[in-house]
Design an enzyme around this catalytic site. Structure first.
Site, PDB file in Angstrom:
ATOM      1  N   ASP A   1       0.817  -1.204   0.000  1.00 17.18           N
ATOM      2  CA  ASP A   1       0.000   0.000   0.000  1.00 17.18           C
ATOM      3  C   ASP A   1       0.859   1.266   0.000  1.00 17.18           C
ATOM      4  O   ASP A   1       1.958   1.313   0.557  1.00 17.18           O
ATOM      5  CB  ASP A   1      -0.903   0.026   1.232  1.00 17.18           C
ATOM      6  CG  ASP A   1      -1.980  -1.049   1.180  1.00 17.18           C
ATOM      7  OD1 ASP A   1      -2.467  -1.344   0.073  1.00 17.18           O
ATOM      8  OD2 ASP A   1      -2.320  -1.587   2.250  1.00 17.18           O
ATOM      9  N   ARG A   2       0.313   2.282  -0.613  1.00 16.40           N
ATOM     10  CA  ARG A   2       0.982   3.578  -0.621  1.00 16.40           C
ATOM     11  C   ARG A   2       0.818   4.293   0.707  1.00 16.40           C
ATOM     12  O   ARG A   2       1.795   4.821   1.270  1.00 16.40           O
ATOM     13  CB  ARG A   2       0.413   4.451  -1.748  1.00 16.40           C
ATOM     14  CG  ARG A   2       0.999   5.850  -1.787  1.00 16.40           C
ATOM     15  CD  ARG A   2       0.441   6.641  -2.953  1.00 16.40           C
ATOM     16  NE  ARG A   2       1.035   7.968  -3.020  1.00 16.40           N
ATOM     17  CZ  ARG A   2       0.790   8.844  -3.987  1.00 16.40           C
ATOM     18  NH1 ARG A   2      -0.055   8.529  -4.961  1.00 16.40           N
ATOM     19  NH2 ARG A   2       1.366  10.033  -3.974  1.00 16.40           N
TER      20      ARG A   2
END
Length: 352
Positions: free
Chosen positions: A82-83
């Site tokens: 995930d960012r």
């Protein structure tokens, strides 16, 4: 057939025990990738462990390729992270066998984006997608509105019995855009923009069908219990075997101990290595009858059918209260699993 989030998917353990804010900052959502094997110590590649914040895996790969002057396509990663999180993961980088190891430390690009190189070791092969065994999560829940005893009791249930192994809403894109694009393409519309885009759209369509079958089995109350004719999988493994009627009691004991799980379909062309019973085909076809044209289109694209566990076991689960209204959770999941599917069985996210 559009999917925009997780709200329509039935829960396994009843109404969440309260509400909380999830991933208020990247530090509240920490992920540590587990490869499951050691670097070989020699060879024409480096295994590079990085820590990133506010970057996608693709952005991290691109940044490392640019700063170390290596070919982007020759690099590899085991899984995407995930960012909006603080994550550690491994990348492989092609590297001359006689060159010294790349240095540790922080790399900052011209836009000010930074990542930390925290380990570098030699390896013989490019890292393929899927090479990881799982991920370790440390999540902080804020503004929790739930009784501590209720949270503790629900965590015990989750640890003992697992949670539905849904694909998370991020698989379908913002407001379900990836799924909508996939359905349009498979019906003869706009084609994918690249090989990666094609893979993403195929995944969105198959994930939606898997979630539909899982939701129906939750409604039926047998999502975690083997039925005669099911295809079962060992926890954390990929090989399948049939649930024989004569072994029903034995399989249910194994399922109760989280050692085996029923599986659901990732549709495509018939996989002759995964023979299915007539009962299972009939049951799943009844759920996916409106998807028949999509399944045929996937087969025409030479996508081979596969299976995925309906249940997700949650390993090493621990939760404790940090302060009034703040809880921290730690747990481990197998590859391809979504931490958000654990959280939704505990509390309802109320992020603005």
């Amino acid at each position: 057939m559009s999917v925009s989030g997780t709200g329509d998917w039935p829960l396994a353990w009843g109404t969440p025990v309260g509400t909380a804010r999830i991933a208020v900052s990247p530090e509240d959502f920490q992920v540590d990738e587990r490869l499951g094997f050691a670097p070989t110590g020699d060879g024409p590649h480096l295994l590079v462990r990085i820590r990133k914040r506010g970057l996608t895996t693709q952005q991290a790969v691109q940044q490392l390729a640019g700063q170390w002057q290596v070919e982007r396509r020759a690099m590899g990663y085991a899984g995407r992270k995930d960012r909006q999180a603080v994550t550690t993961q491994w990348l492989s980088v092609p590297w001359p066998v006689n060159a010294p190891l790349a240095p540790l430390g922080r790399l900052v690009d011209q836009d000010g984006q930074a990542l930390d190189v925290i380990d570098v070791q030699r390896h013989r092969r490019k890292l393929p997608v899927g090479a990881l065994t799982g991920n370790r999560f440390t999540l902080t829940l804020r503004d929790v509105d739930a009784a501590p005893r209720d949270i503790a009791a629900r965590l015990v249930t989750i640890a003992r019995h697992g949670v539905p192994n849904y694909f998370g809403g991020q698989r379908f894109g913002r407001h379900g855009q990836n799924l909508d694009r996939a359905l349009n393409w498979l019906a003869g519309g706009e084609r994918p923009r690249s090989r990666n885009d094609r893979s993403m759209l195929i995944s969105a369509a198959r994930s939606a069908m898997f979630n539909a079958v899982l939701a129906r089995r939750i409604d039926a109350g047998d999502w975690s219990q083997p039925r005669p004719g099911d295809l079962l999988v060992l926890d954390g493994r990929g090989s399948l075997f049939a649930a024989e009627a004569a072994e029903t009691a034995f399989n249910r004991r194994r399922a109760a101990g989280l050692r085996i799980h029923p599986t659901g379909p990732l549709p495509g062309a018939t996989n002759r290595r995964q023979p299915q019973t007539a009962a299972l085909i009939e049951r799943e076809s009844a759920v996916l009858q409106d998807w028949a044209a999509v399944i045929q289109a996937l087969a025409d694209q030479r996508v081979t059918a596969d299976r995925r566990a309906l249940r997700l076991s949650v390993g090493a689960l621990a939760g404790w209260r940090m302060a009034p209204g703040t809880w921290r959770l730690r747990f481990e999941l197998t590859r391809g699993a979504y931490a958000t599917m654990v959280i939704r069985e505990l509390v309802e996210a109320v992020n603005d």
